[in-house]
Enzyme design. Structure first.
Site, PDB file in Angstrom:
ATOM      1  N   SER A 118      72.238 -25.327  -7.831  1.00 15.27           N
ATOM      2  CA  SER A 118      72.417 -24.499  -9.025  1.00 15.27           C
ATOM      3  C   SER A 118      71.091 -23.843  -9.370  1.00 15.27           C
ATOM      4  CB  SER A 118      72.876 -25.381 -10.198  1.00 15.27           C
ATOM      5  OG  SER A 118      72.816 -24.693 -11.430  1.00 15.27           O
ATOM      6  N   TYR A 148      72.980 -32.958 -15.241  1.00 10.39           N
ATOM      7  CA  TYR A 148      73.311 -31.916 -14.277  1.00 10.39           C
ATOM      8  C   TYR A 148      72.045 -31.373 -13.607  1.00 10.39           C
ATOM      9  CZ  TYR A 148      75.394 -27.549 -12.510  1.00 10.39           C
ATOM     10  OH  TYR A 148      75.818 -26.510 -11.716  1.00 10.39           O
TER      11      TYR A 148
END
Length: 256
Positions: free
Chosen positions: A140, A153
């Site tokens: 990401s 995350y």
């Protein structure tokens, strides 16, 4: 179009979003694809749309046994495994560091990081038997920069970035390439649920001024799976509209 003819690719989280787009692009490029997901109905529907070149199996990426079954399924159905797209993941919600519970933190790491580790381990023997392969780990933009309210995350996606480089170093002698893709804000069911919209000017924090589409990530993944990237390993490819490059100077309503 990227050439993947004759290849077999496993795509986790393949029921929707980036995973489904990656599977579609791989099939369109000539590959046979095993889609895996915990969402059985959506996963079977996604595989069904792709015809005889695709199969689906239910798969919890945190389970070593499920990984073994998925790889065995791919070898039985298609004869080999040439590529792995470690895409399955969860966001874990938006929490400041001090608000994140240890239990929730561990759960996100189990899915988003340990799942990638287990997947890499699981496909190595099959890829060695073929004389090589390509692993693409979907990290990401949050694995390239510090992004507030993403403790679990962000930690997982930074971990995926590091694990990718480790794998690239260790597996190069086996002709197994390992790279990571770092999507920015992409329009998926997950982001649509929190109000992210398509369209020019809808996301001014990004220099390109818009959110990305799953197919734009899928094309980057297909490139890394293919021989067009034959000398690329250990790389981190940001597909984020310039988000991680630096502060945008794009005009906004507040700052024309």
């Amino acid at each position: 179009m990227t050439e993947l003819r004759g290849r077999t690719v496993i795509v986790t989280g393949g029921a929707r979003g980036i995973g489904a787009a990656a599977a579609r692009t791989a099939v369109a490029s000539g590959a046979r694809v095993l889609l895996t997901d915990v969402r059985e109905d959506e996963g079977r529907a996604a595989a069904g749309e792709l015809g005889e070149s695709a199969r689906f199996v239910r798969h919890d990426v945190t389970s070593e046994d499920d990984w073994r079954r998925a790889v065995d399924f791919a070898v039985t159905a298609f004869g080999r495994v040439d590529g792995l797209v470690n895409n399955a993941g969860i966001s874990g919600g938006s929490h400041f560091l001090e608000e994140q519970s240890p239990e929730a933190f561990r759960h996100v790491l189990d899915v988003d990081l340990t799942g990638v580790f287990l997947g890499m381990r699981a496909v190595i023997p099959a890829m060695r038997e073929n004389g090589g392969g390509s692993i693409v780990n979907v990290s990401s933009a949050a694995g390239l920069i510090g992004l507030a309210r993403t403790a679990a995350y962000g930690a997982a996606k930074w971990g995926v970035r590091g694990l990718t480089k480790l794998g690239a170093v260790e597996l190069a002698a086996d002709r197994i390439r390992v790279n990571s893709v770092h999507p920015g804000m992409i329009h998926t069911p997950m982001t649509a649920h929190v109000g992210i919209e398509r369209g020019e000017g809808k996301y001014p924090n990004t220099p390109m001024g818009r959110v990305g589409e799953p197919r734009e990530i899928a094309r980057a993944i297909a490139f890394l799976l293919s021989d067009a990237a034959s000398y690329v390993t250990g790389a981190e490819l940001a597909v984020d509209g310039g988000w991680t490059t630096g502060p945008t100077i794009r005009p906004t309503e507040e700052n024309p």
